[in-house]
Scaffold this motif. Structure first.
Motif, PDB file in Angstrom:
ATOM      1  N   VAL A  93       0.829  -1.211   0.000  1.00 56.15           N
ATOM      2  CA  VAL A  93       0.000   0.000   0.000  1.00 56.15           C
ATOM      3  C   VAL A  93       0.866   1.265   0.000  1.00 56.15           C
ATOM      4  CG1 VAL A  93      -1.684   1.330   1.318  1.00 56.15           C
ATOM      5  CG2 VAL A  93      -2.018  -1.121   1.002  1.00 56.15           C
ATOM      6  N   PRO A  94       1.868   1.413   0.889  1.00 50.00           N
ATOM      7  CA  PRO A  94       2.740   2.594   0.786  1.00 50.00           C
ATOM      8  C   PRO A  94       3.518   2.659  -0.522  1.00 50.00           C
ATOM      9  CG  PRO A  94       2.971   1.559   2.934  1.00 50.00           C
ATOM     10  CD  PRO A  94       2.198   0.611   2.086  1.00 50.00           C
ATOM     11  N   MET A  95       3.938   1.493  -1.061  1.00 54.35           N
ATOM     12  CA  MET A  95       4.662   1.494  -2.335  1.00 54.35           C
ATOM     13  C   MET A  95       3.781   2.024  -3.456  1.00 54.35           C
ATOM     14  SD  MET A  95       6.339  -1.672  -4.467  1.00 54.35           S
ATOM     15  CE  MET A  95       7.931  -1.661  -3.672  1.00 54.35           C
ATOM     16  N   ALA A  96       2.520   1.603  -3.476  1.00 58.77           N
ATOM     17  CA  ALA A  96       1.599   2.104  -4.496  1.00 58.77           C
ATOM     18  C   ALA A  96       1.378   3.602  -4.333  1.00 58.77           C
ATOM     19  CB  ALA A  96       0.269   1.353  -4.403  1.00 58.77           C
ATOM     20  N   GLY A  97       1.247   4.058  -3.098  1.00 59.25           N
ATOM     21  CA  GLY A  97       1.066   5.489  -2.855  1.00 59.25           C
ATOM     22  C   GLY A  97       2.263   6.302  -3.303  1.00 59.25           C
ATOM     23  N   LEU A  98       3.481   5.815  -3.013  1.00 60.74           N
ATOM     24  CA  LEU A  98       4.689   6.522  -3.429  1.00 60.74           C
ATOM     25  C   LEU A  98       4.810   6.565  -4.944  1.00 60.74           C
ATOM     26  CD1 LEU A  98       7.361   7.890  -2.640  1.00 60.74           C
ATOM     27  CD2 LEU A  98       8.404   5.607  -2.586  1.00 60.74           C
ATOM     28  N   SER A  99       4.494   5.460  -5.621  1.00 59.60           N
ATOM     29  CA  SER A  99       4.566   5.423  -7.086  1.00 59.60           C
ATOM     30  C   SER A  99       3.576   6.397  -7.707  1.00 59.60           C
ATOM     31  CB  SER A  99       4.290   3.998  -7.587  1.00 59.60           C
ATOM     32  OG  SER A  99       5.247   3.095  -7.085  1.00 59.60           O
ATOM     33  N   LEU A 100       2.370   6.451  -7.169  1.00 58.89           N
ATOM     34  CA  LEU A 100       1.364   7.376  -7.700  1.00 58.89           C
ATOM     35  C   LEU A 100       1.786   8.828  -7.500  1.00 58.89           C
ATOM     36  CD1 LEU A 100      -1.935   5.610  -6.538  1.00 58.89           C
ATOM     37  CD2 LEU A 100      -1.063   5.792  -8.871  1.00 58.89           C
ATOM     38  N   VAL A 101       2.368   9.117  -6.351  1.00 61.89           N
ATOM     39  CA  VAL A 101       2.810  10.491  -6.087  1.00 61.89           C
ATOM     40  C   VAL A 101       3.922  10.899  -7.038  1.00 61.89           C
ATOM     41  CG1 VAL A 101       4.017  11.934  -4.404  1.00 61.89           C
ATOM     42  CG2 VAL A 101       2.071  10.571  -3.685  1.00 61.89           C
ATOM     43  N   HIS A 102       4.881   9.987  -7.292  1.00 54.34           N
ATOM     44  CA  HIS A 102       5.991  10.310  -8.180  1.00 54.34           C
ATOM     45  C   HIS A 102       5.534  10.424  -9.632  1.00 54.34           C
ATOM     46  CE1 HIS A 102       9.707  10.550  -5.912  1.00 54.34           C
ATOM     47  NE2 HIS A 102       9.294   9.566  -5.135  1.00 54.34           N
ATOM     48  N   ARG A 103       4.564   9.610 -10.034  1.00 53.97           N
ATOM     49  CA  ARG A 103       4.122   9.614 -11.441  1.00 53.97           C
ATOM     50  C   ARG A 103       3.136  10.734 -11.732  1.00 53.97           C
ATOM     51  NH1 ARG A 103       7.887   6.643 -14.082  1.00 53.97           N
ATOM     52  NH2 ARG A 103       8.370   4.773 -12.867  1.00 53.97           N
ATOM     53  N   PHE A 104       2.192  10.966 -10.826  1.00 60.57           N
ATOM     54  CA  PHE A 104       1.098  11.885 -11.124  1.00 60.57           C
ATOM     55  C   PHE A 104       1.021  13.082 -10.178  1.00 60.57           C
ATOM     56  CE2 PHE A 104      -0.256   7.495 -12.152  1.00 60.57           C
ATOM     57  CZ  PHE A 104      -0.302   7.613 -13.536  1.00 60.57           C
ATOM     58  N   GLY A 105       1.871  13.118  -9.154  1.00 59.84           N
ATOM     59  CA  GLY A 105       1.778  14.206  -8.186  1.00 59.84           C
ATOM     60  C   GLY A 105       2.957  15.151  -8.243  1.00 59.84           C
ATOM     61  N   LYS A 106       3.418  15.465  -9.459  1.00 63.92           N
ATOM     62  CA  LYS A 106       4.584  16.337  -9.610  1.00 63.92           C
ATOM     63  C   LYS A 106       4.340  17.727  -9.037  1.00 63.92           C
ATOM     64  CE  LYS A 106       6.352  13.894 -13.670  1.00 63.92           C
ATOM     65  NZ  LYS A 106       6.734  14.014 -15.094  1.00 63.92           N
ATOM     66  N   HIS A 107       3.090  18.148  -9.032  1.00 62.19           N
ATOM     67  CA  HIS A 107       2.762  19.476  -8.515  1.00 62.19           C
ATOM     68  C   HIS A 107       2.265  19.424  -7.063  1.00 62.19           C
ATOM     69  CE1 HIS A 107       3.312  21.053 -12.533  1.00 62.19           C
ATOM     70  NE2 HIS A 107       2.450  20.163 -13.002  1.00 62.19           N
ATOM     71  N   ALA A 108       2.339  18.234  -6.451  1.00 58.42           N
ATOM     72  CA  ALA A 108       1.926  18.122  -5.052  1.00 58.42           C
ATOM     73  C   ALA A 108       2.964  18.776  -4.157  1.00 58.42           C
ATOM     74  CB  ALA A 108       1.756  16.650  -4.674  1.00 58.42           C
ATOM     75  N   PRO A 109       2.569  19.223  -2.973  1.00 61.78           N
ATOM     76  CA  PRO A 109       3.534  19.838  -2.045  1.00 61.78           C
ATOM     77  C   PRO A 109       4.676  18.876  -1.731  1.00 61.78           C
ATOM     78  CG  PRO A 109       1.282  20.183  -1.290  1.00 61.78           C
ATOM     79  CD  PRO A 109       1.200  19.216  -2.445  1.00 61.78           C
ATOM     80  N   PRO A 110       5.885  19.396  -1.517  1.00 61.39           N
ATOM     81  CA  PRO A 110       7.038  18.528  -1.199  1.00 61.39           C
ATOM     82  C   PRO A 110       6.798  17.657   0.030  1.00 61.39           C
ATOM     83  CG  PRO A 110       7.775  20.758  -1.691  1.00 61.39           C
ATOM     84  CD  PRO A 110       6.279  20.805  -1.631  1.00 61.39           C
ATOM     85  N   ALA A 111       6.001  18.160   0.969  1.00 63.91           N
ATOM     86  CA  ALA A 111       5.737  17.380   2.184  1.00 63.91           C
ATOM     87  C   ALA A 111       5.024  16.069   1.868  1.00 63.91           C
ATOM     88  CB  ALA A 111       4.913  18.203   3.165  1.00 63.91           C
TER      89      ALA A 111
END
Length: 319
Positions: free
Chosen positions: A254-272
């Motif tokens: 579950v954390p691995m999937a979350g990290l992959s989604l953030v790196h692939r589609f969350g480029k504009h998400a806050p650094p935190a």
């Protein structure tokens, strides 16, 4: 075209802590220290218990030992830079050290995925083909599976990790985590990195994602077999042998999937957000796995109580 602010050889990267919270970094390190303490001591305890108890020298617990070793490796891989940043205010890391760290982190991640797959197959055989368990799951096959698990990740990672040294990197060479990850370092390169991106994506798909698919298939067969048992008590008893492993699977994937989604589609998400997901992915599974197996596996729990000097209840059944 001439590139400005480009570092061509052995660059030094800057590792980040929590942005805006630098004044509280010593306090922030306290939960990290506690997670390291639980992860390292807990997994060492699991290894010691399995080693000192002859009746735990079975394929199931040999695989659990490999999982504990993998979690130890993952914790130790991130420890030097995390301590250096939060305790000694040292944020710089040489490129060679960064290569070694990312190689270790990703290798142990792939190894953990493979260990969880092997453990799911062990549970599948134990529940769906119990009479043939000792024939299918033998010591030699566990050793061969262990060697494949240990070698798969490192061998597959060597090309893309070594290739990073051939790239020039554009300043500022700032990484958003307190450790090196390939998907972050590759974004700092000033040249076309299509090969590394495609190779890395293919590696994840054909290793981690494939492992997850086969784990899901194993549990599909397990649930089908459990549903066919005569009584509800037998169903619960049979499925309880899988609860520890199922929790470990969820804690890892579950954390691995979350990290992959953030790196692939969350480029504009806050650094935190990126920082939080990466920390959860790397720190939480090694911390929770020994806790899960200590609580949910009766034989491990029994050995722990024996180790600390409490009375052992021999009437308690095994799981």
């Amino acid at each position: 075209m001439v590139l400005s602010n480009v570092t061509h050889f052995s660059p030094m990267f800057y590792l980040s802590s929590f942005p805006g919270l630098e004044a509280f970094k010593h306090w922030i390190f306290i939960p990290f220290f506690l997670m390291y303490l639980v992860a390292i001591s807990g997994n060492c305890l699991i290894l010691m218990i399995i080693k000192r108890s002859p009746r735990l020298h079975t394929p199931m617990y040999h695989l659990l030992s490999l999982l504990a070793l993998t979690d130890l490796g993952l914790s130790v891989s991130t420890l030097p830079t995390t301590v250096g940043i939060f305790w000694f205010n040292y944020h710089n890391i040489y490129f060679g050290a960064c290569q070694i760290q990312m190689f270790c982190i990703h290798s142990f991640s792939f190894m953990e995925s493979a260990v969880l797959l092997a453990m799911s197959f062990d549970r599948f055989v134990a529940i769906c083909h119990p009479l043939r368990y000792s024939v299918i799951i033998t010591g030699k096959r566990v050793i061969r599976a262990g060697l494949c698990i240990i070698l798969r990740g490192p061998v597959a990672l060597i090309p893309i990790v070594l290739l990073l040294k051939a790239f020039p990197y554009c300043e500022p060479l700032v990484l958003s985590h307190s450790f090196c990850l390939h998907q972050e370092v590759i974004h700092l390169a000033c040249v076309d990195t299509t090969f590394n991106n495609l190779y890395g994506l293919s590696l994840v798909v054909f290793t981690v994602m494939t492992d997850l698919v086969f784990i899901a298939l194993s549990y599909g067969f397990i649930l089908h077999t459990v549903a066919g048992l005569a009584s509800q008590e037998e169903q619960i008893r049979a499925f309880q042998t899988c609860t520890s492993h199922l929790c470990a699977v969820l804690v890892f994937f579950v954390p691995m999937a979350g990290l992959s989604l953030v790196h692939r589609f969350g480029k504009h998400a806050p650094p935190a957000v990126h920082l939080l997901m990466a920390n959860i992915y790397l720190f939480v599974p090694p911390m929770l796995n020994p806790v899960i197996y200590s609580i949910k596996t009766r034989e491990i729990r029994r050995e722990i109580t024996k180790l600390v000097g409490f009375r052992k209840d021999n009437s308690e059944p095994w799981v």
